[in-house]
Scaffold this motif. Structure first.
Motif, PDB file in Angstrom:
ATOM      1  N   ALA A   8       8.160  19.926 -13.794  1.00  0.00           N
ATOM      2  CA  ALA A   8       9.526  19.497 -13.486  1.00  0.00           C
ATOM      3  C   ALA A   8      10.512  20.312 -14.299  1.00  0.00           C
ATOM      4  CB  ALA A   8       9.686  18.006 -13.776  1.00  0.00           C
ATOM      5  N   SER A   9      10.174  20.568 -15.527  1.00  0.00           N
ATOM      6  CA  SER A   9      11.041  21.354 -16.391  1.00  0.00           C
ATOM      7  C   SER A   9      11.114  22.788 -15.887  1.00  0.00           C
ATOM      8  CB  SER A   9      10.496  21.299 -17.819  1.00  0.00           C
ATOM      9  OG  SER A   9      11.197  22.195 -18.635  1.00  0.00           O
ATOM     10  N   VAL A  10       9.955  23.323 -15.512  1.00  0.00           N
ATOM     11  CA  VAL A  10       9.907  24.688 -14.995  1.00  0.00           C
ATOM     12  C   VAL A  10      10.686  24.761 -13.691  1.00  0.00           C
ATOM     13  CG1 VAL A  10       8.362  26.464 -14.051  1.00  0.00           C
ATOM     14  CG2 VAL A  10       7.756  25.273 -16.149  1.00  0.00           C
ATOM     15  N   SER A  11      10.553  23.768 -12.850  1.00  0.00           N
ATOM     16  CA  SER A  11      11.253  23.720 -11.566  1.00  0.00           C
ATOM     17  C   SER A  11      12.757  23.648 -11.798  1.00  0.00           C
ATOM     18  CB  SER A  11      10.774  22.503 -10.768  1.00  0.00           C
ATOM     19  OG  SER A  11      11.496  22.399  -9.578  1.00  0.00           O
ATOM     20  N   ALA A  12      13.191  22.850 -12.735  1.00  0.00           N
ATOM     21  CA  ALA A  12      14.620  22.729 -13.042  1.00  0.00           C
ATOM     22  C   ALA A  12      15.150  24.048 -13.572  1.00  0.00           C
ATOM     23  CB  ALA A  12      14.847  21.604 -14.053  1.00  0.00           C
ATOM     24  N   THR A  13      14.383  24.692 -14.424  1.00  0.00           N
ATOM     25  CA  THR A  13      14.793  25.982 -14.976  1.00  0.00           C
ATOM     26  C   THR A  13      14.872  27.028 -13.857  1.00  0.00           C
ATOM     27  OG1 THR A  13      13.743  25.440 -17.079  1.00  0.00           O
ATOM     28  CG2 THR A  13      14.232  27.750 -16.684  1.00  0.00           C
ATOM     29  N   ALA A  14      13.877  26.982 -12.962  1.00  0.00           N
ATOM     30  CA  ALA A  14      13.854  27.940 -11.846  1.00  0.00           C
ATOM     31  C   ALA A  14      15.065  27.709 -10.940  1.00  0.00           C
ATOM     32  CB  ALA A  14      12.560  27.796 -11.064  1.00  0.00           C
ATOM     33  N   LYS A  15      15.401  26.442 -10.673  1.00  0.00           N
ATOM     34  CA  LYS A  15      16.568  26.111  -9.851  1.00  0.00           C
ATOM     35  C   LYS A  15      17.836  26.619 -10.525  1.00  0.00           C
ATOM     36  CE  LYS A  15      15.755  22.074  -7.006  1.00  0.00           C
ATOM     37  NZ  LYS A  15      16.095  20.686  -6.800  1.00  0.00           N
ATOM     38  N   LYS A  16      17.892  26.408 -11.812  1.00  0.00           N
ATOM     39  CA  LYS A  16      19.064  26.843 -12.578  1.00  0.00           C
ATOM     40  C   LYS A  16      19.196  28.362 -12.516  1.00  0.00           C
ATOM     41  CE  LYS A  16      21.163  26.430 -17.148  1.00  0.00           C
ATOM     42  NZ  LYS A  16      20.995  25.965 -18.512  1.00  0.00           N
ATOM     43  N   LYS A  17      18.073  29.063 -12.712  1.00  0.00           N
ATOM     44  CA  LYS A  17      18.074  30.526 -12.671  1.00  0.00           C
ATOM     45  C   LYS A  17      18.422  31.012 -11.260  1.00  0.00           C
ATOM     46  CE  LYS A  17      16.741  31.494 -16.894  1.00  0.00           C
ATOM     47  NZ  LYS A  17      17.543  32.218 -17.816  1.00  0.00           N
ATOM     48  N   ALA A  18      17.928  30.346 -10.250  1.00  0.00           N
ATOM     49  CA  ALA A  18      18.222  30.718  -8.862  1.00  0.00           C
ATOM     50  C   ALA A  18      19.711  30.536  -8.581  1.00  0.00           C
ATOM     51  CB  ALA A  18      17.382  29.895  -7.898  1.00  0.00           C
ATOM     52  N   LYS A  19      20.265  29.445  -9.057  1.00  0.00           N
ATOM     53  CA  LYS A  19      21.697  29.172  -8.873  1.00  0.00           C
ATOM     54  C   LYS A  19      22.528  30.248  -9.574  1.00  0.00           C
ATOM     55  CE  LYS A  19      24.421  25.986  -7.196  1.00  0.00           C
ATOM     56  NZ  LYS A  19      24.608  25.897  -5.759  1.00  0.00           N
ATOM     57  N   GLU A  20      22.132  30.621 -10.806  1.00  0.00           N
ATOM     58  CA  GLU A  20      22.831  31.682 -11.543  1.00  0.00           C
ATOM     59  C   GLU A  20      22.740  33.013 -10.792  1.00  0.00           C
ATOM     60  OE1 GLU A  20      21.283  31.906 -15.522  1.00  0.00           O
ATOM     61  OE2 GLU A  20      21.994  29.901 -16.061  1.00  0.00           O
ATOM     62  N   MET A  32       0.848  17.969 -17.516  1.00  0.00           N
ATOM     63  CA  MET A  32       1.159  19.194 -16.882  1.00  0.00           C
ATOM     64  C   MET A  32       2.257  19.029 -15.853  1.00  0.00           C
ATOM     65  SD  MET A  32      -1.385  21.970 -16.108  1.00  0.00           S
ATOM     66  CE  MET A  32      -0.990  23.375 -15.385  1.00  0.00           C
ATOM     67  N   LEU A  33       2.309  17.894 -15.190  1.00  0.00           N
ATOM     68  CA  LEU A  33       3.348  17.651 -14.215  1.00  0.00           C
ATOM     69  C   LEU A  33       4.708  17.551 -14.887  1.00  0.00           C
ATOM     70  CD1 LEU A  33       1.743  15.099 -11.769  1.00  0.00           C
ATOM     71  CD2 LEU A  33       2.284  17.473 -11.337  1.00  0.00           C
ATOM     72  N   GLY A  34       4.748  17.041 -16.067  1.00  0.00           N
ATOM     73  CA  GLY A  34       5.990  16.950 -16.804  1.00  0.00           C
ATOM     74  C   GLY A  34       6.558  18.328 -17.063  1.00  0.00           C
ATOM     75  N   ASN A  35       5.699  19.235 -17.336  1.00  0.00           N
ATOM     76  CA  ASN A  35       6.092  20.611 -17.579  1.00  0.00           C
ATOM     77  C   ASN A  35       6.545  21.273 -16.278  1.00  0.00           C
ATOM     78  OD1 ASN A  35       6.499  22.918 -18.976  1.00  0.00           O
ATOM     79  ND2 ASN A  35       4.347  23.496 -19.110  1.00  0.00           N
TER      80      ASN A  35
END
Length: 118
Positions: free
Chosen positions: A6-18, A1-4
């Motif tokens: 990190a992916s969700v966090s990276a996606t959220a960071k990416k979406k926030a940056k966009e 679940m932690l692996g997921n």
């Protein structure tokens, strides 16, 4: 679940940056639009002031034109009145001359009548 996570966090960071980039672009466009609007407003205000000044000038010129027309009409009427006075004076002089001529002719006819032998 932690692996997921990190992916969700990276996606959220990416979406926030966009979203942040979109917001900055939107702010930039809004500022440019506001600047253009202010410029157009200043131009419109300037044109309005020029149009009002032109209308004031036209109104003043119309009033001056009316005044000049009235003055010309007065001069024309005065000129006509003077012309009539001259004509009237000439008629009176002609009438006096005719009356004098009639008197002279009457005297001459009277004298002729006395000298005429039947």
């Amino acid at each position: 679940m932690l692996g997921n996570a990190a992916s969700v966090s990276a996606t959220a960071k990416k979406k926030a940056k966009e979203a942040e980039l979109l917001a900055k672009e939107s702010t930039k466009n809004s500022k440019a639009l506001l600047r253009e609007s202010k410029q157009e407003y200043r131009q419109a205000s300037k044109l309005t002031n020029q149009a009002q000044a032109t209308l004031r000038d036209i109104s003043r010129q119309v009033m001056l034109s009316r005044d000049r027309r009235r003055e010309m009409e007065k001069v024309e009427w005065a000129g006509t009145g003077t012309g009539l006075s001259k004509v009237e004076r000439n008629i009176q002089e002609a009438r006096s001359s005719l009356e004098m001529d009639i008197k002279v002719l009457s005297v001459l006819l009277t004298k002729l009548g006395k000298n005429y032998v039947y």
